[in-house]
Design a protein around this motif. Structure first.
Motif, PDB file in Angstrom:
ATOM      1  N   THR A 160      23.179 -32.748  39.817  1.00 14.18           N
ATOM      2  CA  THR A 160      23.826 -31.589  39.222  1.00 14.18           C
ATOM      3  C   THR A 160      23.907 -31.697  37.700  1.00 14.18           C
ATOM      4  O   THR A 160      24.260 -30.730  37.037  1.00 14.18           O
ATOM      5  CB  THR A 160      25.239 -31.406  39.794  1.00 14.18           C
ATOM      6  OG1 THR A 160      25.977 -32.625  39.596  1.00 14.18           O
ATOM      7  CG2 THR A 160      25.183 -31.077  41.266  1.00 14.18           C
ATOM      8  N   ASP A 165      26.267 -35.535  40.961  1.00 15.19           N
ATOM      9  CA  ASP A 165      25.982 -35.789  42.371  1.00 15.19           C
ATOM     10  C   ASP A 165      24.503 -35.574  42.668  1.00 15.19           C
ATOM     11  O   ASP A 165      23.851 -34.688  42.089  1.00 15.19           O
ATOM     12  CB  ASP A 165      26.808 -34.848  43.253  1.00 15.19           C
ATOM     13  CG  ASP A 165      28.295 -35.096  43.133  1.00 15.19           C
ATOM     14  OD1 ASP A 165      28.684 -36.274  43.090  1.00 15.19           O
ATOM     15  OD2 ASP A 165      29.068 -34.118  43.073  1.00 15.19           O
ATOM     16  N   VAL A 167      21.828 -33.984  44.872  1.00 14.97           N
ATOM     17  CA  VAL A 167      21.872 -32.784  45.695  1.00 14.97           C
ATOM     18  C   VAL A 167      20.464 -32.356  46.071  1.00 14.97           C
ATOM     19  O   VAL A 167      19.465 -32.789  45.478  1.00 14.97           O
ATOM     20  CB  VAL A 167      22.591 -31.613  44.984  1.00 14.97           C
ATOM     21  CG1 VAL A 167      24.075 -31.903  44.827  1.00 14.97           C
ATOM     22  CG2 VAL A 167      21.939 -31.307  43.644  1.00 14.97           C
ATOM     23  N   THR A 185      22.519 -25.049  47.633  1.00 13.08           N
ATOM     24  CA  THR A 185      22.601 -26.389  47.052  1.00 13.08           C
ATOM     25  C   THR A 185      23.360 -27.263  48.035  1.00 13.08           C
ATOM     26  O   THR A 185      24.496 -26.941  48.415  1.00 13.08           O
ATOM     27  CB  THR A 185      23.342 -26.361  45.704  1.00 13.08           C
ATOM     28  OG1 THR A 185      22.723 -25.399  44.852  1.00 13.08           O
ATOM     29  CG2 THR A 185      23.297 -27.730  45.038  1.00 13.08           C
ATOM     30  N   LEU A 187      24.750 -31.139  49.445  1.00 11.74           N
ATOM     31  CA  LEU A 187      25.099 -32.528  49.152  1.00 11.74           C
ATOM     32  C   LEU A 187      24.141 -33.484  49.848  1.00 11.74           C
ATOM     33  O   LEU A 187      23.669 -33.207  50.960  1.00 11.74           O
ATOM     34  CB  LEU A 187      26.516 -32.819  49.628  1.00 11.74           C
ATOM     35  CG  LEU A 187      27.668 -32.291  48.784  1.00 11.74           C
ATOM     36  CD1 LEU A 187      28.966 -32.380  49.580  1.00 11.74           C
ATOM     37  CD2 LEU A 187      27.788 -33.095  47.486  1.00 11.74           C
ATOM     38  N   TYR A 200      27.156 -27.616  48.558  1.00 11.96           N
ATOM     39  CA  TYR A 200      27.804 -28.374  47.494  1.00 11.96           C
ATOM     40  C   TYR A 200      29.209 -27.836  47.211  1.00 11.96           C
ATOM     41  O   TYR A 200      30.146 -28.597  47.006  1.00 11.96           O
ATOM     42  CB  TYR A 200      26.934 -28.310  46.238  1.00 11.96           C
ATOM     43  CG  TYR A 200      27.480 -29.081  45.068  1.00 11.96           C
ATOM     44  CD1 TYR A 200      27.666 -30.462  45.148  1.00 11.96           C
ATOM     45  CD2 TYR A 200      27.792 -28.438  43.878  1.00 11.96           C
ATOM     46  CE1 TYR A 200      28.161 -31.170  44.074  1.00 11.96           C
ATOM     47  CE2 TYR A 200      28.278 -29.143  42.794  1.00 11.96           C
ATOM     48  CZ  TYR A 200      28.477 -30.510  42.902  1.00 11.96           C
ATOM     49  OH  TYR A 200      28.972 -31.211  41.834  1.00 11.96           O
TER      50      TYR A 200
END
Length: 477
Positions: A160, A165, A167, A185, A187, A200
């Motif tokens: 990101t 993070d 992703v 998006t 995780l 996300y």
């Protein structure tokens, strides 16, 4: 170094018509249809996603690992986990690989299939039989890929932002039994409140309207600086036409305020011929001072100019400039200017009413523009290469020291090598038969050292040497 030698050799051979000796190519054959190909730039390991299987090969295409991913008891109408007592229509169903992506910093592989509404798994790069994460009971929040085998899914593993993070950015069309999410998006690591592959944030998805007026087929995803891009074709129903669209959004935007799309068109150099209408493949490379999007388009037999294909180039600095101009025009535009804008997948929007330059204060949207934006005013390119009566099906590009070569897959099983000059012309200098009358699939990948090119047909993957100096009698060290 090999590419430098290859480029110098190439320059001496262009126009000479030198013919290569017949080649014997390294290849691997799958028992099932191949869907996706990925290569680890550091290790050279090759990964293949197929119907009901994943393969891990060494750089010379020797098998290292193989795992089964299907078939399994499933039905597109049912929600996993599948229980025969709850899903009476369930039957043994093939698992088509929809996404195969590498996450080298975390030493893992992302794979998503068509089974179970398109859920995904994480596997170890060093040994694909080791599954790091898999969950089939999380419901709709874990549905990532399309469960329709005819609807393409594309993706990109990134972060990101600096230190952000890890992703997965996903683009997919909307099949009849999909969840309607077009862009999302996801995780890749568990958090306190979310599992891997969940959205996300609650807003990090982009859903089509209930009564959609168009359908999408995604072609490619890539990143450039702080942005993520998607290339896709959209079939509008009213009026009936195909549009190729390029979408951009900020990687660190959790709300999709920065989502912006515009038309992308590839024109025939013959001004009397129709434009090439549908993008079939795309790739990004940096041939000089900036990065360029290379895209191959097709034109059907009903169009003026007849069936054929073309390769168009779109420098990313021009892409960014056009998108920023469109954003600013929406912020400040007149009624006439606002007629070109719309809200993607949902219809018209309201633009204008803000001071000139105000869009620069909000590079990732929000405040003045708290929703995605689409513009009919896009970029047009003129094909630097055309092929009549034949589709170009794949493209990748190697560039070094201002020498640029495009490798193009064709619908009849060949790889074309095309030298692209800085002045915008091209010269096709070689054609390699990979497998006769077998379509070269979209995943055409160069090795990390640019020494090998991997090409995939229906059930085979081939390794082609990029530098073939020894095949030319005039080549010198």
């Amino acid at each position: 170094m090999a590419l430098q030698l290859w480029a110098l050799t190439l320059l001496g051979l262009l126009g000479a018509g030198a013919s290569l000796r017949p080649r014997k190519l390294d290849f691997f054959r799958s028992e099932k249809e191949l869907n996706h190909l990925a290569v680890d730039e550091a290790s050279g390991v090759v990964y293949l996603g197929a119907v009901n299987a994943l393969y891990q090969l060494d750089a010379k295409l020797q098998l290292e690992q193989q795992v089964a991913t299907g078939p399994a008891l499933d039905n597109k109408k049912c929600t996993p986990p599948i229980e025969a007592s709850q899903c009476h229509e369930a039957e043994m169903t093939d698992n088509v690989n929809q996404l195969l992506l590498l996450d080298p910093p975390r030493k893992r592989l992302v794979e998503c299939g068509s089974l179970f509404k398109g859920i995904c798994a994480l596997r170890a790069l060093s040994n694909i039989s080791l599954r790091l994460f898999y969950e089939d009971g999380s419901g709709e929040k874990s549905f990532v890929a399309s469960n329709d085998e005819g609807v393409a899914t594309v993706g990109l593993v990134s972060s990101t932002g600096p230190g952000g993070d890890r992703v997965l950015f996903v683009g997919k069309g909307n099949g009849p039994h999909d969840n309607g999410i077009i862009v999302s998006t996801r995780l890749l690591d568990r958090t306190d409140s979310r599992e891997a592959f969940e959205a996300y944030t609650d807003h990090a998805t982009y859903k089509a309207g209930y009564l959609s007026t168009n359908t999408q087929q995604f072609v490619a995803a890539f990143e450039d600086g702080p942005y993520v891009f998607f290339v896709f074709n959209q079939q509008d129903k009213h009026p009936a036409r195909n549009r190729t669209l390029l979408a951009r959004m900020c990687r660190e935007d959790p709300n999709y305020y920065s989502y912006l799309e515009m038309d992308l068109q590839c024109r025939d150099p013959d001004i009397h011929a129709a434009a090439f209408g549908t993008c079939l493949a795309a790739s990004v490379a940096a041939p000089g001072s900036g990065r360029v999007l290379y895209a191959v388009f097709s034109r059907d037999s009903r169009s003026s100019g007849g069936p054929g294909a073309g390769l168009c180039l779109f420098p990313l600095d021009k892409v960014h400039a056009k998108m920023e101009a469109n954003r600013n025009a929406c912020y400040t535009g007149t009624r006439e200017a606002r007629d070109i804008f719309y809200k993607p997948f949902h219809g018209d929007i309201q633009c204008g009413g803000h001071a000139p330059g105000s869009s620069k204060s909000f590079p990732c949207g929000s405040e003045h523009l708290p929703y995605p934006l689409g513009s009919r005013d896009g970029l047009r390119g003129t094909a630097v290469l055309q092929r009549g009566g034949l589709n170009l099906t794949a493209v990748t590009v190697a560039a070094e020291n201002n020498h640029t070569v495009a490798f193009l897959g064709t619908s009849d099983g060949r790889i074309l090598k095309v030298y692209l000059t800085p002045d915008g012309t091209s010269s096709e200098y070689d054609s390699i038969l990979v497998e006769i009358n077998k379509r070269v699939k979209r995943d055409l990948v160069l090795s990390g050292d640019l020494g090998s090119l991997y090409a995939m047909t229906q059930d085979k993957v081939f390794r082609l040497p990029v530098q073939e100096c020894l095949s030319y009698p005039t080549c010198t060290q």
